[in-house]
Motif scaffolding. Sequence first.
Motif, PDB file in Angstrom:
ATOM      1  N   CYS A 323       0.898  -1.291   0.019  1.00 16.40           N
ATOM      2  CA  CYS A 323       0.004   0.064   0.203  1.00 16.40           C
ATOM      3  C   CYS A 323       0.875   1.271   0.101  1.00 16.40           C
ATOM      4  CB  CYS A 323      -0.879   0.009   1.344  1.00 16.40           C
ATOM      5  SG  CYS A 323      -2.008  -1.460   1.305  1.00 16.40           S
ATOM      6  N   GLN A 324       2.126   0.864   0.549  1.00 13.62           N
ATOM      7  CA  GLN A 324       3.132   2.198   0.706  1.00 13.62           C
ATOM      8  C   GLN A 324       3.683   2.787  -0.643  1.00 13.62           C
ATOM      9  OE1 GLN A 324       5.560   1.572   4.146  1.00 13.62           O
ATOM     10  NE2 GLN A 324       3.850   0.308   5.141  1.00 13.62           N
ATOM     11  N   TYR A 325       3.619   1.687  -1.745  1.00 13.58           N
ATOM     12  CA  TYR A 325       4.411   2.228  -2.743  1.00 13.58           C
ATOM     13  C   TYR A 325       3.878   1.636  -4.224  1.00 13.58           C
ATOM     14  CZ  TYR A 325       5.630  -2.982  -2.522  1.00 13.58           C
ATOM     15  OH  TYR A 325       5.702  -4.278  -2.305  1.00 13.58           O
ATOM     16  N   THR A 326       2.604   1.147  -3.901  1.00 13.56           N
ATOM     17  CA  THR A 326       1.704   0.700  -5.202  1.00 13.56           C
ATOM     18  C   THR A 326       0.975   2.034  -5.489  1.00 13.56           C
ATOM     19  OG1 THR A 326       1.884  -1.768  -4.914  1.00 13.56           O
ATOM     20  CG2 THR A 326       0.296  -0.880  -6.346  1.00 13.56           C
ATOM     21  N   PRO A 327       0.790   2.609  -6.659  1.00 15.30           N
ATOM     22  CA  PRO A 327      -0.227   3.354  -7.140  1.00 15.30           C
ATOM     23  C   PRO A 327      -1.555   3.007  -6.976  1.00 15.30           C
ATOM     24  CG  PRO A 327       1.790   3.373  -8.792  1.00 15.30           C
ATOM     25  CD  PRO A 327       1.629   2.048  -7.944  1.00 15.30           C
TER      26      PRO A 327
END
Length: 433
Positions: A323-327
């Motif tokens: 969740c922190q790096y996926t658009p």
Amino acid sequence: MSQFVDSDDTTPLLGDDACSDDSQDEDYKSRWRSIRVMYFTMFLSSVGFTIVITSLWPYLQRIDESVNASFLGWVVAAYSLGQMLASPIFGLWSNHRRRMEPLVCSILINLSANIYYAYAYLPTDNNRFHILLSRAFVGFGAGNVAVVRSYVAGATSLKERTGAMANMSACQALGFILGPETEESIDQVAVLTSNILFFIVMFIFAVFETIATPLSMDMFAWTRKEAVLYNGIIICCIGFESILVFLVVKVASQRVGDRPVLLAGLAIIFCGFFILLPWGNQYPKIQWADIKNHSLVTQMSAATLGSNSSLEPIGCPFQQTWCQYTPVIHLAQFISSDFLIGIGYPACNVMSYTLYSKILGPKPQGVYMGWLTASGSGARTLGPVFVSQVYTILGPRWAFSLICGMVMGSIILLAALYHRLIAFSIRHGRTEG
């Protein structure tokens, strides 16, 4: 010749078994009355499944707050596993006994299992496993789809048999009637390919229907109530869209054939999942990201998060590190994907089933349809487990990329064996001609 053509495959399910050659019109009407009963049975089963699948994830979270999306996959898979085990049994049963028997038995099992599911929240512990078990029993009861498909396929294959026999000599027709020992054998490569394609189609849709609710809650920060409402509306729209697709597919298959329609449907599904891939540099709202006194909201007192509180965690759970790096997947992407999959899936579903029935031809189809249903159920067993694990650990980019690869593989398979996927009557005509 009609006395040889009539068989249990086309005998009315709920009508009188005794019929004469002078009552063909009445026999035709009786068969279609039975087929409509089958359609209505399938309709009710589908309505029940849709109601459950949209509310299953919020229901699980309500009775067990520690449950995650991985367990959701197992619960969805339990239904299909039960159906996979029951389908060959009911199919074989319908080949040797009256079809009413397995149908009534399966409906009673289904009714009891749904009651069990509705009250799975009552036990004081292990509620999630009660839901898992109840869904498995519901799936076992839903194994009657093999009986429905074998009956409808048997009724429609009457036209195939008559057409094939019209071009035969008397000796050839006699061999055609006597059974599989003297008639031309079925193309097993075509049968296996049809089962594989059907497996892939059902696998893909199982992935879609399983992940729709968790995905929308993660990406759009919907509450449980909003997710059930909005996804229910979306599925309702897809249902109406599917009705239109079925009407168009019927005309298109008559003009260009079954195989091109199936190929086009797979291409549309590929586009639907490709659109669903996350792009851009905007990220989803992280659940529990709000800071209060330098502590996560998850560390707030139980009183604040009590059952009487209106506060509900929304957004993408921080436990899912992707969740922190996926658009983020935008709502426009989600709806566009729903629209395309709503076109491609019904087209592929009906065409793969129709083509399979035509490939089988005049053989009794109860067991074969049981295996086709088991193939689809196997796909709907593995699909939810696959997507829940991959989605939870790696995120939507990996999950949907793998699905795109699988759809592309099915397109290549269909193109490679395109010439083998032909109706029994056409293959027999070529052999005899």
